[in-house]
Every structure is written in C-alpha cells, then in structure tokens.
Design an enzyme around this catalytic site. Structure first.
Site, PDB file in Angstrom:
ATOM      1  N   ASN A 165       6.790   6.183  -0.179  1.00  0.00           N
ATOM      2  CA  ASN A 165       7.990   5.340  -0.244  1.00  0.00           C
ATOM      3  C   ASN A 165       8.497   4.910   1.126  1.00  0.00           C
ATOM      4  OD1 ASN A 165       8.081   5.614  -3.130  1.00  0.00           O
ATOM      5  ND2 ASN A 165       8.984   7.654  -2.832  1.00  0.00           N
ATOM      6  N   ARG A 166       7.593   4.879   2.101  1.00  0.00           N
ATOM      7  CA  ARG A 166       7.919   4.464   3.478  1.00  0.00           C
ATOM      8  C   ARG A 166       8.906   5.402   4.171  1.00  0.00           C
ATOM      9  NH1 ARG A 166       4.411   1.729   1.498  1.00  0.00           N
ATOM     10  NH2 ARG A 166       3.959  -0.460   1.964  1.00  0.00           N
ATOM     11  N   LEU A 167       9.104   6.614   3.634  1.00  0.00           N
ATOM     12  CA  LEU A 167       9.968   7.583   4.298  1.00  0.00           C
ATOM     13  C   LEU A 167       9.094   8.402   5.262  1.00  0.00           C
ATOM     14  CD1 LEU A 167      13.016   8.260   4.152  1.00  0.00           C
ATOM     15  CD2 LEU A 167      12.393  10.207   2.691  1.00  0.00           C
ATOM     16  N   HIS A 168       8.604   7.707   6.282  1.00  0.00           N
ATOM     17  CA  HIS A 168       7.605   8.262   7.180  1.00  0.00           C
ATOM     18  C   HIS A 168       8.172   9.368   8.066  1.00  0.00           C
ATOM     19  CE1 HIS A 168       5.442   4.800   5.830  1.00  0.00           C
ATOM     20  NE2 HIS A 168       6.179   3.939   6.527  1.00  0.00           N
TER      21      HIS A 168
ATOM     22  N   ARG B 256       0.868  -1.168   0.000  1.00  0.00           N
ATOM     23  CA  ARG B 256       0.000   0.000   0.000  1.00  0.00           C
ATOM     24  C   ARG B 256       0.904   1.216   0.000  1.00  0.00           C
ATOM     25  NH1 ARG B 256      -2.742   2.032   5.462  1.00  0.00           N
ATOM     26  NH2 ARG B 256      -2.893   3.803   4.052  1.00  0.00           N
TER      27      ARG B 256
END
Length: 215
Positions: free
Chosen positions: A193-196, A12
């Site tokens: 891109n999961r760079l939270h 997701r």
C-alpha cells in the site's frame, strides 16, 4: 497524449518483508554491504548499476547510469572520462548523489556527498584490468563530445590498436576515477500500500545518526 490514461492506471504492489530499526547496522557501510551482497546473489549482472546525479554551476541537473567499481570507508568509486558531461559538471559543482534500484528485492539506496578525483595511479591500474576493446574505446573517444559519424570513431580505434600492436594501450591522462564521500545514505524498502520503510543515515560530528522517514 493518447497513452496518458493508460500509463497513469498502471499499478504494482510491493510485497517484500519490512525493514525494522533494530535490524539496521550502526554503520551504513555495513548495511550497504548486506544489501549489496543480497543484490549480487539475486541479480549479479545489474547489482552494481547506479544512477549518478550531478548538476552544473547553474543548477541544471543530469543523471545517467554508471557502474560502481569499489566502496569502503572512504567512499564509493567509479571511472569515466574527465571530459564527459559528468566530469565537467563535477569540476563545477563537486556534489552528487548515487542511487541503486534493485527491483527484484524492492529496494533502493540513495547516497549523497562530495566528490573527488582518485589518484591517476588508481585509474591507470583499473584501466589496464579492462578488456583491450574497452581500453581502445575509452582512449579513442572524447566522451560526450560531438562526432560526425560512427565510422570516425571506429577508424580511431583501428589506428590506435595498430599503433600499439602487441603493447598495452596507454591510459589517457583524461580518464580515471571519482570517489563520492557519503554524507547521507538512505535505505528504502518497498512495502504494501505504498507505506514504504525508509531509514536515513546522516554524518554528524558525533558520527552517523539514524532516523526513520515517512514514505
């Protein structure tokens, strides 16, 4: 397992707006209030659902969903049976973590601290605000303990209801509230891109200190 590959291939993407340091409140309670109000507007039925993680004296962890029933400068509170698994674990190890996950907002909040029981009067007040059916279920059940059949529980409820027909159900001495006094609070915002974005408040002798964490 036949479905391992299929599960591992699920993805997701997070598309929410980012979280910036200059937007963070100096007091994490004020920051939590902002996020809670947004969650209540987006998903009022689930906004107060939180995972409560505890551990027993041997370090075995346990987690379950409970409902937040109040929060202020003193802490975050919920109610339960003191004889439950969580009640026994908190008696052995009064440290816990709460975790809120608001999927539609792509947000998480983790709150860690020490836990204390609320005065019985506070639990009693809340107990009598609950629907009668919920009062009966709480009073008739020894939470987390084995029972031979559901019919046994249902019969207890019937007998308790009849015994107090036309009167309030007494709040059991074994039922009441807990409060977690926060020592760390982390706010997590999902990003592309999961760079939270992650910001953690830690309580020190000088007050709350804020730092950004890597995702």
């Amino acid at each position: 397992m036949s479905n391992t590959t299929e599960i591992s291939d699920l993805r997701r993407e997070y598309v929410a707006q980012g979280l910036h340091r200059d937007e963070m409140q100096a007091d994490p309670l004020n920051q939590f209030e902002r996020w809670m109000q947004a969650a209540l507007q987006a998903h009022p039925d689930d906004a107060t659902s939180m995972t409560l993680a505890t551990a027993d004296a041997e370090g075995w962890p346990a987690a379950r969903i409970v409902l937040l029933k109040g929060y202020d400068a003193d802490g975050f509170s919920w109610f339960t049976d003191f004889r439950s698994d969580k009640g026994q674990q908190l008696a052995q190890n009064p440290k816990a973590e709460l975790m809120f996950y608001w999927r539609g907002l792509e947000r998480q909040v983790r709150i860690r601290g020490r836990v204390e029981q609320l005065p019985f009067s506070e639990g009693e007040t809340y107990f009598h605000r609950r629907p009668r059916g919920s009062q009966l279920s709480a009073a008739a059940s020894t939470q987390s303990h084995p029972v031979d059949h559901r019919a046994t529980l249902e019969q207890r409820v019937i007998e308790l209801d009849e015994a107090h027909a036309g009167r309030d159900i007494p709040c059991p001495q074994t039922w009441g509230g807990y409060r977690l006094r926060a020592q760390q609070i982390e706010f997590w915002q999902g990003r592309e891109n999961r760079l939270h974005d992650r910001f953690r408040y830690t309580l020190t002798d000088q007050g709350w200190q804020l730092e950004r964490l890597q995702p």
